[in-house]
Scaffold this active site. Structure first.
Site, PDB file in Angstrom:
ATOM      1  N   GLY A 147      -2.791   1.893 -12.029  1.00  0.00           N
ATOM      2  CA  GLY A 147      -2.933   2.847 -13.128  1.00  0.00           C
ATOM      3  C   GLY A 147      -1.692   2.904 -14.006  1.00  0.00           C
ATOM      4  N   GLU A 150      -2.134   0.179 -16.381  1.00  0.00           N
ATOM      5  CA  GLU A 150      -3.235   0.576 -17.278  1.00  0.00           C
ATOM      6  C   GLU A 150      -2.769   1.636 -18.281  1.00  0.00           C
ATOM      7  OE1 GLU A 150      -5.704   1.373 -13.824  1.00  0.00           O
ATOM      8  OE2 GLU A 150      -7.207  -0.015 -14.595  1.00  0.00           O
ATOM      9  N   GLU A 170      -4.720  -3.221  -7.036  1.00  0.00           N
ATOM     10  CA  GLU A 170      -5.795  -2.444  -6.407  1.00  0.00           C
ATOM     11  C   GLU A 170      -6.526  -3.252  -5.346  1.00  0.00           C
ATOM     12  OE1 GLU A 170      -5.184  -2.564  -9.667  1.00  0.00           O
ATOM     13  OE2 GLU A 170      -5.372  -0.573 -10.552  1.00  0.00           O
TER      14      GLU A 170
HETATM   15  N1  CO8 Z   1       0.415   6.530  -4.661  1.00  0.00           N
HETATM   16  C1  CO8 Z   1       1.000   7.435  -3.851  1.00  0.00           C
HETATM   17  N2  CO8 Z   1       2.257   7.290  -3.370  1.00  0.00           N
HETATM   18  C2  CO8 Z   1       2.935   6.192  -3.728  1.00  0.00           C
HETATM   19  C3  CO8 Z   1       2.369   5.210  -4.570  1.00  0.00           C
HETATM   20  C4  CO8 Z   1       1.053   5.419  -5.053  1.00  0.00           C
HETATM   21  N3  CO8 Z   1       0.445   4.579  -5.903  1.00  0.00           N
HETATM   22  N4  CO8 Z   1       3.284   4.225  -4.738  1.00  0.00           N
HETATM   23  C5  CO8 Z   1       4.366   4.580  -4.026  1.00  0.00           C
HETATM   24  N5  CO8 Z   1       4.164   5.766  -3.432  1.00  0.00           N
HETATM   25  C6  CO8 Z   1       5.075   6.502  -2.565  1.00  0.00           C
HETATM   26  C7  CO8 Z   1       5.200   5.859  -1.194  1.00  0.00           C
HETATM   27  O1  CO8 Z   1       4.124   6.230  -0.371  1.00  0.00           O
HETATM   28  C8  CO8 Z   1       6.523   6.381  -0.741  1.00  0.00           C
HETATM   29  O2  CO8 Z   1       6.349   7.710  -0.322  1.00  0.00           O
HETATM   30  P1  CO8 Z   1       7.023   8.210   1.066  1.00  0.00           P
HETATM   31  O3  CO8 Z   1       8.515   8.111   0.797  1.00  0.00           O
HETATM   32  O4  CO8 Z   1       6.524   9.623   1.205  1.00  0.00           O
HETATM   33  O5  CO8 Z   1       6.577   7.265   2.126  1.00  0.00           O
HETATM   34  C9  CO8 Z   1       7.344   6.433  -2.034  1.00  0.00           C
HETATM   35  O6  CO8 Z   1       6.396   6.428  -3.103  1.00  0.00           O
HETATM   36  C10 CO8 Z   1       8.238   5.236  -2.203  1.00  0.00           C
HETATM   37  O7  CO8 Z   1       7.437   4.073  -2.068  1.00  0.00           O
HETATM   38  P2  CO8 Z   1       7.824   2.859  -1.108  1.00  0.00           P
HETATM   39  O8  CO8 Z   1       8.597   3.332   0.061  1.00  0.00           O
HETATM   40  O9  CO8 Z   1       6.549   2.098  -0.826  1.00  0.00           O
HETATM   41  O10 CO8 Z   1       8.788   2.031  -2.075  1.00  0.00           O
HETATM   42  P3  CO8 Z   1       9.093   0.468  -2.033  1.00  0.00           P
HETATM   43  O11 CO8 Z   1      10.211   0.250  -2.986  1.00  0.00           O
HETATM   44  O12 CO8 Z   1       9.220  -0.031  -0.649  1.00  0.00           O
HETATM   45  O13 CO8 Z   1       7.743  -0.226  -2.628  1.00  0.00           O
HETATM   46  C11 CO8 Z   1       5.945  -0.453  -4.201  1.00  0.00           C
HETATM   47  C12 CO8 Z   1       7.392  -0.004  -3.969  1.00  0.00           C
HETATM   48  C13 CO8 Z   1       5.835  -1.962  -4.044  1.00  0.00           C
HETATM   49  C14 CO8 Z   1       5.582  -0.072  -5.629  1.00  0.00           C
HETATM   50  C15 CO8 Z   1       4.994   0.239  -3.195  1.00  0.00           C
HETATM   51  O14 CO8 Z   1       5.278   1.635  -3.209  1.00  0.00           O
HETATM   52  C16 CO8 Z   1       3.542   0.079  -3.501  1.00  0.00           C
HETATM   53  O15 CO8 Z   1       2.978  -0.959  -3.234  1.00  0.00           O
HETATM   54  N6  CO8 Z   1       2.889   1.140  -4.054  1.00  0.00           N
HETATM   55  C17 CO8 Z   1       1.484   1.122  -4.322  1.00  0.00           C
HETATM   56  C18 CO8 Z   1       1.138   0.317  -5.548  1.00  0.00           C
HETATM   57  C19 CO8 Z   1      -0.343   0.296  -5.766  1.00  0.00           C
HETATM   58  O16 CO8 Z   1      -1.108  -0.169  -4.966  1.00  0.00           O
HETATM   59  N7  CO8 Z   1      -0.789   0.808  -6.948  1.00  0.00           N
HETATM   60  C20 CO8 Z   1      -2.176   0.866  -7.292  1.00  0.00           C
HETATM   61  C21 CO8 Z   1      -2.756   2.178  -6.898  1.00  0.00           C
HETATM   62  S1  CO8 Z   1      -4.507   2.258  -7.163  1.00  0.00           S
HETATM   63  C22 CO8 Z   1      -4.641   2.534  -8.827  1.00  0.00           C
HETATM   64  O17 CO8 Z   1      -3.689   2.684  -9.542  1.00  0.00           O
HETATM   65  C23 CO8 Z   1      -6.032   2.613  -9.375  1.00  0.00           C
HETATM   66  C24 CO8 Z   1      -6.016   3.191 -10.770  1.00  0.00           C
HETATM   67  C25 CO8 Z   1      -7.422   3.589 -11.128  1.00  0.00           C
HETATM   68  C26 CO8 Z   1      -7.479   4.635 -12.202  1.00  0.00           C
HETATM   69  C27 CO8 Z   1      -8.844   5.217 -12.220  1.00  0.00           C
HETATM   70  C28 CO8 Z   1      -9.042   6.170 -13.354  1.00  0.00           C
HETATM   71  C29 CO8 Z   1     -10.476   6.675 -13.434  1.00  0.00           C
END
Ligand code: CO8
Length: 296
Positions: A147, A150, A170
């Site tokens: 997102g 996006e 995703e």
């Molecule tokens: N959602 C919730 N929490 C998140 C997200 C996320 N997308 N990304 C990171 N965080 C949180 C982690 O859980 C972590 O929290 P905590 O400290 O409580 O464990 C904190 O942020 C830090 O993250 P990391 O420890 O994972 O940090 P790193 O530097 O190791 O990694 C990354 C960074 C690579 C970005 C990793 O966090 C990651 O892969 N995040 C998820 C990315 C992802 O998959 N994004 C897509 C999500 S789905 C989506 O966006 C669909 C959109 C549809 C829209 C629909 C509209 C109608």
């Protein structure tokens, strides 16, 4: 009002304010917007030498600016408010050095069901950004994923810091992009690249994103905001009315087939001849002087 440099430092989280530099929270803008709700997930300010650039910073740093519903409600409201404010020429949406936004909030949507998404109109607030008449610049440092990517594509121009990373991961979590990733990305970068990005979930860096045409320009991390403000200010030198029409017309290229888009463009082009600003712009050119646009 904070200078461009101090705003940059503020947004990068480097608290370098001292002595005579006024923090953004003491700016006239905050006073002017005193009726606005207190935001929890974003920060807003007005920047630029003419104070005509609306700046929105996504502000959930611990969650890498994951786009939870409350954040999106606030973002939508801030965009609508800036859009309705005649003193604002353009809007910038940015994040922090580590993340523009790492996607929709996975923890928030983890237990959603199909029927809940349908009935609740999941993330329908996105439409507020898409409906904005003023140009929106995405200033992307760090992760712009899912997102987040996006949201950047929903903006009109993307500037990136050299460490930015874009992606539609995703597929890694068993879903697909839901806010334009499968539709806007192919239009920006072509089918093959878009398929590769969507089907692998791999990230692409800022330089690659620029080469593909996803991003207009890449800057050093600490120059990104400054350059984005300069761009917004440059746009702000033009007639707001004509800027709005130009934005609508370019967007038609993405929203219609070529023939309909060309017809739309022609009707807008003809329509500018009904405006005072078009008359003033051409008269100023002929008289070799700067135009004085009135937004009429
Ligand atoms: N959602 C919730 N929490 C998140 C997200 C996320 N997308 N990304 C990171 N965080 C949180 C982690 O859980 C972590 O929290 P905590 O400290 O409580 O464990 C904190 O942020 C830090 O993250 P990391 O420890 O994972 O940090 P790193 O530097 O190791 O990694 C990354 C960074 C690579 C970005 C990793 O966090 C990651 O892969 N995040 C998820 C990315 C992802 O998959 N994004 C897509 C999500 S789905 C989506 O966006 C669909 C959109 C549809 C829209 C629909 C509209 C109608």
């Amino acid at each position: 009002m904070a200078s461009v440099r101090s705003v940059t430092r503020f947004l990068l989280g480097k608290n370098l304010f001292s002595g005579n530099i006024v923090p953004a929270s003491n700016s006239g803008f905050v006073k002017f917007y005193s009726a606005a709700p207190a935001y929890e997930n974003i920060k807003i300010d007005v920047v630029g030498s003419k104070k005509n650039v609306g700046l929105i910073q996504l502000n959930r740093p611990k969650a890498l600016n994951a786009l939870c519903k409350p954040l999106f409600v606030e973002l939508g409201k801030a965009v609508v408010d800036f859009d309705n404010d005649n003193s604002i020429a353009a809007i910038i949406i940015t994040g922090n050095e580590k993340a523009f936004a790492a996607g929709a909030d996975i923890k928030e949507m983890q237990n959603n069901t199909y029927s809940l998404n349908q009935k609740g109109g999941f993330l329908r607030e996105w439409e507020d950004i898409g409906n904005c008449g003023k140009p929106i610049i995405a200033a992307v440092n760090g992760f712009a994923l899912g997102g987040g990517c996006e949201l950047a594509m929903l903006c009109d121009i993307i500037y990136a810091g050299e460490k930015a990373k874009f992606g539609q991961p995703e597929i890694n979590i068993g879903t697909i992009p839901g806010a334009g990733g499968t539709q806007r990305l192919p239009r920006y970068v072509g089918k093959s690249k878009a398929m590769e990005i969507v089907l692998t979930g791999n990230f692409i860096d800022a330089q690659e994103a620029e080469k593909m045409g996803l991003v207009s320009r890449v800057f050093p991390v600490d120059k990104l905001l400054e350059e984005s403000i300069k761009l917004a200010e440059r746009i702000g030198t033009h007639s707001p009315l004509i800027v709005k029409l130009a934005k609508q017309s370019v967007n038609q290229a993405y929203e219609t087939q070529l023939k309909a888009g060309l017809q739309f463009e022609k009707s807008i082009f003809y329509g500018t001849f009904a405006t005072e600003d078009r008359k003033e712009g051409m008269t100023a050119f002929v008289e070799k002087r700067a135009p004085n646009f009135k937004n009429e």
